[in-house]
Design an enzyme around this catalytic site. Structure first.
Site, PDB file in Angstrom:
ATOM      1  N   SER A   1      60.508  53.563  31.828  1.00  0.00           N
ATOM      2  CA  SER A   1      60.278  52.169  31.433  1.00  0.00           C
ATOM      3  C   SER A   1      60.382  51.206  32.607  1.00  0.00           C
ATOM      4  N   HIS A  44      72.111  79.904  34.377  1.00  0.00           N
ATOM      5  CA  HIS A  44      70.965  79.033  34.658  1.00  0.00           C
ATOM      6  C   HIS A  44      71.050  77.766  33.811  1.00  0.00           C
ATOM      7  N   SER A  60      85.095  64.911  33.765  1.00  0.00           N
ATOM      8  CA  SER A  60      84.273  64.162  34.705  1.00  0.00           C
ATOM      9  C   SER A  60      83.251  63.288  33.964  1.00  0.00           C
ATOM     10  N   SER A  61      82.577  63.882  32.996  1.00  0.00           N
ATOM     11  CA  SER A  61      81.540  63.127  32.271  1.00  0.00           C
ATOM     12  C   SER A  61      82.133  61.963  31.512  1.00  0.00           C
ATOM     13  N   TYR A  89      69.761  64.506  24.054  1.00  0.00           N
ATOM     14  CA  TYR A  89      69.314  63.128  24.227  1.00  0.00           C
ATOM     15  C   TYR A  89      70.017  62.466  25.396  1.00  0.00           C
ATOM     16  N   HIS A 141      73.303  68.660  20.186  1.00  0.00           N
ATOM     17  CA  HIS A 141      72.094  67.881  20.000  1.00  0.00           C
ATOM     18  C   HIS A 141      72.153  66.521  20.689  1.00  0.00           C
ATOM     19  N   GLU A 186      73.683  65.924  23.192  1.00  0.00           N
ATOM     20  CA  GLU A 186      73.578  66.279  24.605  1.00  0.00           C
ATOM     21  C   GLU A 186      72.123  66.291  25.082  1.00  0.00           C
ATOM     22  N   LYS A 193      58.350  54.514  21.421  1.00  0.00           N
ATOM     23  CA  LYS A 193      58.463  54.473  22.888  1.00  0.00           C
ATOM     24  C   LYS A 193      57.148  54.904  23.544  1.00  0.00           C
ATOM     25  N   THR A 250      60.856  57.681  18.718  1.00  0.00           N
ATOM     26  CA  THR A 250      60.314  58.235  19.957  1.00  0.00           C
ATOM     27  C   THR A 250      58.842  57.877  20.077  1.00  0.00           C
ATOM     28  N   ARG A 261      63.593  85.187  22.531  1.00  0.00           N
ATOM     29  CA  ARG A 261      64.143  84.722  23.794  1.00  0.00           C
ATOM     30  C   ARG A 261      65.356  85.572  24.169  1.00  0.00           C
ATOM     31  N   ASP A 268      80.099  46.317  42.345  1.00  0.00           N
ATOM     32  CA  ASP A 268      80.319  47.766  42.363  1.00  0.00           C
ATOM     33  C   ASP A 268      80.470  48.206  40.922  1.00  0.00           C
ATOM     34  N   TRP A 296      74.035  79.790  26.923  1.00  0.00           N
ATOM     35  CA  TRP A 296      74.831  78.608  27.247  1.00  0.00           C
ATOM     36  C   TRP A 296      75.541  78.058  26.024  1.00  0.00           C
ATOM     37  N   HIS A 308      69.677  71.465  12.909  1.00  0.00           N
ATOM     38  CA  HIS A 308      68.323  72.009  13.062  1.00  0.00           C
ATOM     39  C   HIS A 308      68.298  73.147  14.086  1.00  0.00           C
ATOM     40  N   HIS A 309      69.405  73.346  14.798  1.00  0.00           N
ATOM     41  CA  HIS A 309      69.473  74.494  15.708  1.00  0.00           C
ATOM     42  C   HIS A 309      69.921  75.751  14.986  1.00  0.00           C
TER      43      HIS A 309
HETATM   44  C1  HEA Z   1      67.613  70.918  32.504  1.00  0.00           C
HETATM   45  C2  HEA Z   1      67.572  72.097  32.184  1.00  0.00           C
HETATM   46  C3  HEA Z   1      66.675  73.186  32.667  1.00  0.00           C
HETATM   47  C4  HEA Z   1      65.808  73.263  33.735  1.00  0.00           C
HETATM   48  C5  HEA Z   1      65.521  72.211  34.773  1.00  0.00           C
HETATM   49  C6  HEA Z   1      65.223  74.569  33.684  1.00  0.00           C
HETATM   50  C7  HEA Z   1      64.291  75.037  34.610  1.00  0.00           C
HETATM   51  C8  HEA Z   1      63.654  76.263  34.531  1.00  0.00           C
HETATM   52  N1  HEA Z   1      63.874  77.235  33.585  1.00  0.00           N
HETATM   53 FE1  HEA Z   1      65.246  77.158  32.110  1.00  0.00          FE
HETATM   54  N2  HEA Z   1      66.604  77.066  30.586  1.00  0.00           N
HETATM   55  C9  HEA Z   1      67.347  75.984  30.240  1.00  0.00           C
HETATM   56  C10 HEA Z   1      67.357  74.752  30.853  1.00  0.00           C
HETATM   57  C11 HEA Z   1      66.607  74.449  31.986  1.00  0.00           C
HETATM   58  N3  HEA Z   1      65.720  75.266  32.616  1.00  0.00           N
HETATM   59  C12 HEA Z   1      68.143  76.278  29.089  1.00  0.00           C
HETATM   60  C13 HEA Z   1      69.088  75.324  28.368  1.00  0.00           C
HETATM   61  C14 HEA Z   1      67.856  77.604  28.746  1.00  0.00           C
HETATM   62  C15 HEA Z   1      68.432  78.406  27.577  1.00  0.00           C
HETATM   63  C16 HEA Z   1      69.480  79.335  28.055  1.00  0.00           C
HETATM   64  C17 HEA Z   1      69.983  80.200  26.973  1.00  0.00           C
HETATM   65  O1  HEA Z   1      69.185  80.871  26.318  1.00  0.00           O
HETATM   66  O2  HEA Z   1      71.203  80.196  26.773  1.00  0.00           O
HETATM   67  C18 HEA Z   1      66.873  78.069  29.707  1.00  0.00           C
HETATM   68  C19 HEA Z   1      66.298  79.335  29.681  1.00  0.00           C
HETATM   69  C20 HEA Z   1      65.226  79.715  30.462  1.00  0.00           C
HETATM   70  C21 HEA Z   1      64.454  80.880  30.237  1.00  0.00           C
HETATM   71  C22 HEA Z   1      64.645  81.865  29.094  1.00  0.00           C
HETATM   72  C23 HEA Z   1      65.597  82.895  29.460  1.00  0.00           C
HETATM   73  C24 HEA Z   1      65.858  83.807  28.336  1.00  0.00           C
HETATM   74  O3  HEA Z   1      65.651  83.450  27.182  1.00  0.00           O
HETATM   75  O4  HEA Z   1      66.281  84.928  28.641  1.00  0.00           O
HETATM   76  C25 HEA Z   1      63.488  80.918  31.211  1.00  0.00           C
HETATM   77  C26 HEA Z   1      62.460  81.954  31.335  1.00  0.00           C
HETATM   78  O5  HEA Z   1      61.442  81.766  31.845  1.00  0.00           O
HETATM   79  C27 HEA Z   1      63.673  79.758  32.034  1.00  0.00           C
HETATM   80  C28 HEA Z   1      62.891  79.417  33.124  1.00  0.00           C
HETATM   81  C29 HEA Z   1      63.035  78.243  33.849  1.00  0.00           C
HETATM   82  C30 HEA Z   1      62.238  77.939  35.009  1.00  0.00           C
HETATM   83  C31 HEA Z   1      61.191  78.817  35.619  1.00  0.00           C
HETATM   84  C32 HEA Z   1      62.641  76.701  35.431  1.00  0.00           C
HETATM   85  C33 HEA Z   1      62.094  75.973  36.622  1.00  0.00           C
HETATM   86  O6  HEA Z   1      61.853  74.638  36.303  1.00  0.00           O
HETATM   87  C34 HEA Z   1      63.047  76.102  37.752  1.00  0.00           C
HETATM   88  C35 HEA Z   1      62.488  75.547  38.994  1.00  0.00           C
HETATM   89  C36 HEA Z   1      62.900  76.422  40.121  1.00  0.00           C
HETATM   90  C37 HEA Z   1      63.518  76.007  41.187  1.00  0.00           C
HETATM   91  C38 HEA Z   1      63.866  74.603  41.381  1.00  0.00           C
HETATM   92  C39 HEA Z   1      63.889  77.000  42.172  1.00  0.00           C
HETATM   93  C40 HEA Z   1      63.973  76.518  43.557  1.00  0.00           C
HETATM   94  C41 HEA Z   1      64.518  77.648  44.324  1.00  0.00           C
HETATM   95  C42 HEA Z   1      63.919  78.175  45.379  1.00  0.00           C
HETATM   96  C43 HEA Z   1      62.644  77.669  45.936  1.00  0.00           C
HETATM   97  C44 HEA Z   1      64.519  79.342  45.971  1.00  0.00           C
HETATM   98  C45 HEA Z   1      65.242  78.988  47.173  1.00  0.00           C
HETATM   99  C46 HEA Z   1      66.445  79.807  47.109  1.00  0.00           C
HETATM  100  C47 HEA Z   1      67.607  79.445  47.570  1.00  0.00           C
HETATM  101  C48 HEA Z   1      67.832  78.169  48.291  1.00  0.00           C
HETATM  102  C49 HEA Z   1      68.774  80.324  47.304  1.00  0.00           C
HETATM  103  N4  HEA Z   1      64.733  79.044  31.549  1.00  0.00           N
HETATM  104  C1  HEA Z   2      65.637  66.554  26.601  1.00  0.00           C
HETATM  105  C2  HEA Z   2      65.845  67.403  25.709  1.00  0.00           C
HETATM  106  C3  HEA Z   2      65.252  67.477  24.338  1.00  0.00           C
HETATM  107  C4  HEA Z   2      64.533  66.554  23.595  1.00  0.00           C
HETATM  108  C5  HEA Z   2      64.153  65.146  23.976  1.00  0.00           C
HETATM  109  C6  HEA Z   2      64.226  67.190  22.362  1.00  0.00           C
HETATM  110  C7  HEA Z   2      63.524  66.563  21.331  1.00  0.00           C
HETATM  111  C8  HEA Z   2      63.356  67.109  20.074  1.00  0.00           C
HETATM  112  N1  HEA Z   2      63.715  68.362  19.670  1.00  0.00           N
HETATM  113 FE1  HEA Z   2      64.554  69.803  20.849  1.00  0.00          FE
HETATM  114  N2  HEA Z   2      65.644  71.131  21.904  1.00  0.00           N
HETATM  115  C9  HEA Z   2      66.127  70.953  23.178  1.00  0.00           C
HETATM  116  C10 HEA Z   2      65.988  69.831  23.947  1.00  0.00           C
HETATM  117  C11 HEA Z   2      65.351  68.668  23.534  1.00  0.00           C
HETATM  118  N3  HEA Z   2      64.717  68.477  22.348  1.00  0.00           N
HETATM  119  C12 HEA Z   2      66.818  72.134  23.622  1.00  0.00           C
HETATM  120  C13 HEA Z   2      67.499  72.321  24.967  1.00  0.00           C
HETATM  121  C14 HEA Z   2      66.744  73.041  22.575  1.00  0.00           C
HETATM  122  C15 HEA Z   2      67.225  74.481  22.524  1.00  0.00           C
HETATM  123  C16 HEA Z   2      68.665  74.688  22.663  1.00  0.00           C
HETATM  124  C17 HEA Z   2      68.977  76.152  22.643  1.00  0.00           C
HETATM  125  O1  HEA Z   2      68.848  76.759  21.565  1.00  0.00           O
HETATM  126  O2  HEA Z   2      69.336  76.706  23.705  1.00  0.00           O
HETATM  127  C18 HEA Z   2      66.005  72.368  21.508  1.00  0.00           C
HETATM  128  C19 HEA Z   2      65.754  72.951  20.275  1.00  0.00           C
HETATM  129  C20 HEA Z   2      65.233  72.266  19.202  1.00  0.00           C
HETATM  130  C21 HEA Z   2      65.232  72.773  17.867  1.00  0.00           C
HETATM  131  C22 HEA Z   2      65.830  74.104  17.403  1.00  0.00           C
HETATM  132  C23 HEA Z   2      64.840  75.164  17.494  1.00  0.00           C
HETATM  133  C24 HEA Z   2      65.402  76.486  17.158  1.00  0.00           C
HETATM  134  O3  HEA Z   2      66.274  76.978  17.875  1.00  0.00           O
HETATM  135  O4  HEA Z   2      64.950  77.049  16.163  1.00  0.00           O
HETATM  136  C25 HEA Z   2      64.627  71.816  17.083  1.00  0.00           C
HETATM  137  C26 HEA Z   2      64.422  71.945  15.622  1.00  0.00           C
HETATM  138  O5  HEA Z   2      64.253  71.035  14.938  1.00  0.00           O
HETATM  139  C27 HEA Z   2      64.259  70.726  17.957  1.00  0.00           C
HETATM  140  C28 HEA Z   2      63.627  69.555  17.548  1.00  0.00           C
HETATM  141  C29 HEA Z   2      63.403  68.467  18.368  1.00  0.00           C
HETATM  142  C30 HEA Z   2      62.770  67.235  17.896  1.00  0.00           C
HETATM  143  C31 HEA Z   2      62.253  66.962  16.518  1.00  0.00           C
HETATM  144  C32 HEA Z   2      62.760  66.385  18.975  1.00  0.00           C
HETATM  145  C33 HEA Z   2      62.251  64.967  18.971  1.00  0.00           C
HETATM  146  O6  HEA Z   2      63.155  64.106  19.619  1.00  0.00           O
HETATM  147  C34 HEA Z   2      60.898  64.828  19.594  1.00  0.00           C
HETATM  148  C35 HEA Z   2      60.271  63.516  19.253  1.00  0.00           C
HETATM  149  C36 HEA Z   2      58.987  63.233  20.000  1.00  0.00           C
HETATM  150  C37 HEA Z   2      57.742  63.297  19.518  1.00  0.00           C
HETATM  151  C38 HEA Z   2      57.468  63.750  18.123  1.00  0.00           C
HETATM  152  C39 HEA Z   2      56.554  63.012  20.380  1.00  0.00           C
HETATM  153  C40 HEA Z   2      56.160  61.570  20.512  1.00  0.00           C
HETATM  154  C41 HEA Z   2      55.898  60.904  19.218  1.00  0.00           C
HETATM  155  C42 HEA Z   2      54.711  60.370  18.842  1.00  0.00           C
HETATM  156  C43 HEA Z   2      53.527  60.376  19.719  1.00  0.00           C
HETATM  157  C44 HEA Z   2      54.712  59.680  17.536  1.00  0.00           C
HETATM  158  C45 HEA Z   2      53.853  60.227  16.482  1.00  0.00           C
HETATM  159  C46 HEA Z   2      54.194  61.611  16.119  1.00  0.00           C
HETATM  160  C47 HEA Z   2      54.285  62.093  14.879  1.00  0.00           C
HETATM  161  C48 HEA Z   2      54.380  61.272  13.654  1.00  0.00           C
HETATM  162  C49 HEA Z   2      54.285  63.571  14.707  1.00  0.00           C
HETATM  163  N4  HEA Z   2      64.641  71.038  19.236  1.00  0.00           N
HETATM  164 CU   LIG Z   3      68.509  69.367  18.740  1.00  0.00          CU
END
Ligand code: HEA
Ligand code: HEA
Ligand SMILES: [Cu+2]
Ligand code: CUA
Lengths: 287, 280, 527
Positions: free
Chosen positions: C270, C79, C171-172, C259, C255, C257, C333, C330, C452, C108, C144, C304-305
């Protein structure tokens, strides 16, 4: 193909990308199967063949377009910038392995030896292990080995690569000044040096495996040593092949003193390979 | 499949509702929203820290969202307003860059203090080596010659099999009970030495605010000092393969005397490979 | 920014242009390639979403009802890999392909053949990845993040996954190089860097991030491969390696990634907010600098992860402070977007609705991110559903909503037809409700102690899980509407004007809708 001069050249549809994608797919499929020890590994060679075919075909098209004068200065800039960023991505690939080397040396191994947060690690799990470098770890993975010093072969190889950088620059100047004989001579010397480097490197590997018991699976030292020098060697091989191709194209007279992007790109690549080697020489062989 | 979803889904919901309404139901935390305060000084600190940061975020959120909502309702084309023309103001930009910096510094100070305290493992009263395996824990009381394994309780284990037909709600402490509990004395600084035998696991008990990875080949130190007796539950918190969801941790905090008695029993009668039997 | 663009309709090469499948296989046209990327991303969104629905189905109530734990873990892993590398990233690349040349007045992309190559590698890479579902031992089940030593218990799938990741990386990287070169080299005269639309800006910075970190991921997974098959000991203590070293290398990629998945989203937002607020973007320069600062900081926060791996105190403090700092740019923004809306004259078409939802919900996700960065508290949050809630808030109503906003915003430009506004609004409301019902309760679950990556849970977590699952099905099924709306707009609908919206800014609105196959053959003059 009417392309007004001054316009950015956008090529027509091309089959090479899809051919290349299929080639990569078959290559990976075969390689994965081979790694799993299945008999279905041979497609890797087919895939490699397709990829090579793709490269030849693709570059043939590019060369034809270039010779036909489709490429404006702007297109040329695109190629240059593209090449620079490609090389940067290669730098980052090596950075991952250098990172592994530094991490293991300065953090992981000392911890296993009981330093800092590793006190109990050493006491309870690896009692008696003393950290040091080079090492094959507390369990002596791969058995006793002798590391290789910076003098001898590696020093010679360093000299060879550095020299090749100089010969390449001389060839480049010759190209710009239109001195054909010098160009061919020094460019030829450059790839020859590249292959000599590879030959010596291969010899070194054989020696290490046979006499020093230093292998890829000799713990972390063997891992970092062979992965770094191995990937570097692979890049030297690529670079040398590119140099040969460019040399052949020089023989055919493809390049003008003004326009010779392929030459320059290859030269950049070669210098990059050179710089990586310096890093290797310092951090893998010397310190 | 969908049929059973609709058959069992609402049924389970009803069951939950029933337990909630039942007088004196012990499941009051069914709707638990927040982190537990826990039973160590550190866990209380962590809870306070968590609440502080949460409230700061809520306040900032309320301010920012109010501005947005106000704008959405008042500055809409349908009200016939003319859009303003301004596009920047260095003054406000500086203000809203600098203020968050100060807020963050305000957060960082207590966070650093707590962290420094958590990392101080010195002066412990007893040391237990904890080893994670797929999928059980081993506890080794280093100076006491006590050592045993601890795995998911058989009742839970039966119920959790695919299609077991056993209702999880009928199993007490479903997935959160073990055969042999770890036992520690109250008010003592307990140091854990964590490691693993195969893959990475993580030892997590929320009530102690302790979570640390157990990494094969390395040892991590962590400590806690329980202020209350009782039974505290946690789970493995690092994906460790098939049964990662099924290797709970149960710690029983006993009074000094009870702990000593437990130790004596572990050492004495049960031979050189003692098996704790603390389950009920 | 006004322009004197001339748009010659189809030019002479068009007479012998291939049609049918050959056109798509061999195309060098940025619009064709953009379309393919977008459709591929949509397909993958459904595949990855279907896996999410399997996850949510199993978690609907305690006990194991439908799948074995091992398969559950495979679903979690696949997933995430599919959503990240198959849906969100390709969708952004598709938008980049379509819009960057239009926004900067280029004929292009700079390297059109390589552009096609970048795309066509992807379907093959995902064929490899998805094929692992049918292999002995099944798909990878290690999350993942592919942590060793667990990942080394994968069956036959391991080399396939790793090589598929290599292909995605190739590709990327090629795609990113193309973006950088296009932006640096193909801008129309007068289009200085600080006149570029923000979508182009954010993509430029994203592309740098991609070039810098995708090779590092390649290195990390290569080490996994050699550890498994060639006896290296990068990640084995016995040989002097360290499993945690993998985590460092992975998150050095991982990380940035995340962003990579949010910066282009910032760009889209924007673009949209000024259009519908009928007011210029507030603090353009600050937006650019903030984006650059976020990108810079993203390289020094990776650990931080992994606060729970037992790092020395100084390391934990450094990574905590660096991570907290990201809130500052952030925040800039978020405040700038708010100030853009302030005293505007807003209207609320579907793109704007999605953009506003992004503003609220991404900010909530950012707040939970900030909470996660506080080390002592992260000891409680880490690897719990609180983290799952955090990243879905930034990814789904963050990245995915931004993509949807962008699709609604530019769809008339691509197809020449307006989409169905009523259906769009219904799709929006179902999505916001669904997303919040799905992911908000997960905060509570995490705080109450639910780890999780588990297929089954203790009974006290039943209520919120059931809610979350219901929300997931609402959200998932409502995405079928999205597909319907898109195809309806492709097939027909009210004719779109060149401007589409109320005097939006940017070169893309100076060409007719649908944008002709070739645009800006003559570079426009930007004043
Ligand atoms: C961009 C990234 C992205 C997006 C878009 C989503 C979208 C969603 N994610 Fe996901 N998720 C991750 C990134 C993302 N996730 C990541 C990084 C993890 C961590 C994995 C890990 O632990 O390693 C995670 C893990 C994760 C978990 C935790 C699993 C676990 O810890 O065991 C869960 C549980 O609820 C979850 C739920 C969902 C749901 C409900 C959506 C929904 O938004 C999805 C929306 C649903 C659809 C769009 C379905 C449409 C389909 C149909 C209508 C059916 C039709 C059928 C056919 C055509 C065959 N996600
Ligand atoms: C699009 C993806 C995205 C983005 C934008 C962010 C944004 C941020 N993430 Fe997140 N993060 C993930 C995707 C993302 N993360 C994913 C996928 C994981 C889990 C991966 C995995 O384990 O599978 C993760 C996990 C993750 C962890 C690890 C947690 C753990 O496993 O224990 C941490 C810890 O520091 C963290 C921190 C942050 C912070 C500080 C930001 C900051 O950039 C957020 C900044 C924004 C704001 C704070 C809000 C707006 C600000 C204001 C309104 C200003 C005023 C605010 C204050 C002064 C408080 N993230
Ligand atoms: Cu991070
Ligand atoms: Cu042990 Cu998860």
């Amino acid at each position: 193909m009417a392309h007004a001069p001054g316009k950015y050249y956008v090529p027509h549809g091309s089959w090479w990308p899809i051919v290349g994608s299929i080639g990569l797919f078959v290559l990976m499929l075969g390689a994965a199967n081979a790694l799993n020890g299945s008999g279905f590994g041979w497609p890797a060679f087919v895939g490699l063949g397709i990829v090579l075919f793709m490269f030849f075909g693709w570059f043939r098209d590019v060369i034809r377009e270039s010779v036909a004068g489709y490429y404006s200065a702007q297109v040329d800039r695109s190629f240059r910038q593209g090449m620079i960023w490609f090389i940067f991505s290669e730098v980052m690939f090596f950075a991952a392995f250098f990172g592994a080397l530094f991490y293991a040396r300065t953090l992981a191994v000392p911890w296993l030896g009981g330093e800092g947060v590793g006190f109990f690690t050493n006491l309870l799990l690896w009692d008696g292990f003393e950290a040091g470098w080079p090492t094959d770890g507390p369990a002596n993975v791969g058995g006793e080995f002798t590391p290789i010093g910076p003098l001898g072969l590696p020093a010679i190889n360093t000299a060879i690569l550095l020299t090749s950088g100089v010969t390449l620059t001389i060839a480049h100047h010759a190209l710009r000044d239109g001195k054909r004989a010098t160009l061919l001579g020094f460019l030829g010397a450059t790839w020859l040096l590249g292959f000599i480097f590879l030959g010596l490197q291969a010899y070194e590997y054989v020696e290490l495996y046979r006499d020093y018991n230093l292998r890829l699976d000799t713990g972390i030292y063997g891992s970092t040593f062979f992965m770094l020098t191995g990937f570097h060697g692979f890049h030297v091989a690529l670079g040398a092949l590119m140099l040969v191709v460019v040399w052949l194209r020089c023989v055919k007279g493809h390049f003008t003193p003004k326009q010779h992007f392929a030459f320059e790109a290859t030269a950049w690549y070669w210098h990059f390979v050179d710089v990586v080697w310096l890093g290797l020489y310092l951090f893998v062989y010397w310190f | 499949m969908p049929r059973s979803l609709f058959r069992r889904g609402p049924g389970a919901a009803l069951a939950t509702l029933a337990t909630l309404l039942a007088p004196g139901a012990a499941l009051a935390n069914d709707w638990q929203l927040n982190m537990p305060v826990g039973i160590t000084d550190i866990s209380a600190d962590v809870y306070r820290l968590h609440m502080t940061i949460l409230w700061i975020c809520v306040i900032i959120g309320v301010i920012v969202f109010s501005a947005m909502i106000y704008s959405i309702f008042r500055h809409r084309k349908s009200l016939g307003v003319e859009p303003a023309k301004f596009s920047h103001s260095t003054k406000v930009e500086i203000v809203w860059t600098v203020i968050p910096v100060f807020i963050l510094i305000g957060m960082a100070i207590p966070a650093t203090e707590t962290l420094v305290r958590m990392e101080d493992t010195s002066g412990s009263d007893l040391t237990i080596k904890v080893t994670g395996y797929q999928w059980l824990w081993e506890y080794e009381y280093l100076d006491e010659d006590v050592r045993f394994f601890s795995r998911l309780h058989p009742d839970s284990d039966r119920a959790r099999q695919l299609g077991s037909g056993i209702d999880p709600f009928s199993v007490e402490n479903y997935l959160l009970e073990v055969d042999n509990r770890m036992v520690v004395p109250v008010d003592a600084k307990v140091r854990l030495l964590l490691t693993a035998g195969d893959v990475i696991h993580a030892w997590w008990v929320p009530d102690f605010a302790v979570k640390k990875d157990a990494i094969p080949g390395f040892i991590n130190e962590v400590w806690f000092q329980a202020n209350e007796t009782g039974v505290f539950r946690g789970q493995c918190a690092e994906l460790c393969g098939r049964d990662h969801g099924f290797m709970p941790i149960v710690v029983e905090v006993k009074s000094q005397e009870d702990y000593q008695a437990w130790l004596a029993m572990q050492r004495g009668e049960l031979g050189d490979r003692p098996v704790a039997s603390t389950h009920r | 920014m006004s322009t004197t663009a001339t748009h010659a309709p189809a030019h002479d090469d068009h007479h012998n242009a291939p049609t049918g499948i050959v056109r798509w296989l061999t195309t060098t046209n940025h619009k064709d390639i953009g379309t393919m990327y977008l459709l591929f991303a949509l397909l993958m969104f459904f595949v990855g979403g279907a896996m999410a629905l399997i996850i949510r189905l199993e978690l609907f109530q305690p006990g194991l009802q439908y799948v074995q734990p091992e398969f559950f873990n495979q679903m979690t892993t696949m997933h995430a890999l599919i959503m990240i590398f198959g849906a969100v990233m390709p969708a952004f690349v598709g938008l980049a392909n379509w819009m960057i040349p239009l926004q900067i007045g280029a004929p292009d992309m700079a390297l059109p053949r390589m552009n096609n190559f970048s795309f066509w590698i992807l379907p093959f890479a995902f064929t490899l990845l998805l094929s692992t579902l049918f292999m002995p031992g099944g798909a990878p089940a290690s999350g993942w993040t592919l942590y060793p030593p667990l990942v080394q218990q994968t069956g036959d799938a391991l080399p396939f996954v790793i090589l598929a990741i290599h292909l995605m990386g190739i590709s990327s990287i090629m795609g990113a190089i193309n973006v950088v070169v296009t932006i640096m080299n193909m801008r129309a005269p007068g289009m200085t860097l600080l006149k570029m639309p923000l979508f182009t800006w954010t993509w430029l910075i994203t592309a740098y991030l991609l070039i810098a970190v995708m090779p590092v991921l390649a290195g990390a997974v290569t080490m996994l491969l050699t550890d498994q098959f060639f006896g290296t000991t990068f990640f084995h203590a016995a040989g002097g390696g360290d499993p945690v070293m993998y985590q460092h290398i992975f998150w050095f990629f991982g990380h940035p990634e995340v962003y990579i998945m949010i910066l282009p989203a910032f760009g889209i937002i924007s673009e949209i907010i000024p259009t519908f607020a009928r007011k210029p973007l507030f603090g353009y320069d600050a937006m650019v600098y903030a984006t650059a600062s976020i990108a810079f900081l993203s390289f020094i926060v990776w650990a931080h992860h992994m606060f729970t791996v037992g790092m020395p105190l100084a390391g934990q403090l450094f990574f905590m402070f660096a991570t907290m700092l990201i809130a500052v740019p952030t925040g800039v923004k978020v405040f700038n977007w708010t100030a853009t809306m302030w005293r505007g004259a807003m209207s609320f078409e579907t793109p704007m609705l999605f953009a506003i939802a992004f503003l609220f919900l991404f900010t909530i996700g950012g707040f939970s991110g900030l909470m996660l960065s506080i080390v002592p508290a992260d000891y409680q949050y880490h690897d719990s559903y609180f983290v799952v809630a955090h990243f879905h808030y930034v990814l789904v109503p963050g990245a995915v909503f931004a993509i949807m906003a962008g699709v609604y915003y530019w769809l008339p430009k691509w197809t020449g037809h307006m989409y169905d506004e009523t259906l769009g609004k219904i799709h929006f409301w179902l999505s916001v409700i669904g997303v919040n019902v799905t992911f908000f309760p997960q905060h509570f679950l995490g705080l109450a102690g639910m780890p999780r990556r588990i297929p089954d849970y203790a009974t006290q977590f039943a209520n919120f899980n059931m809610m979350s699952s219901i929300g997931a099905f609402i959200f998932g099924l409502s995405q079928l509407m999205f597909v319907y709306i898109i195809f309806k707009a492709i097939r027909g609908g009210a004719k779109a004007t060149a401007e589409v919206w109320d005097s939006p800014k940017g070169l893309e609105w100076t060409v007719p809708s649908p944008a002709p196959h070739h645009t800006f053959d003559e570079a426009p003059q930007v004043k």
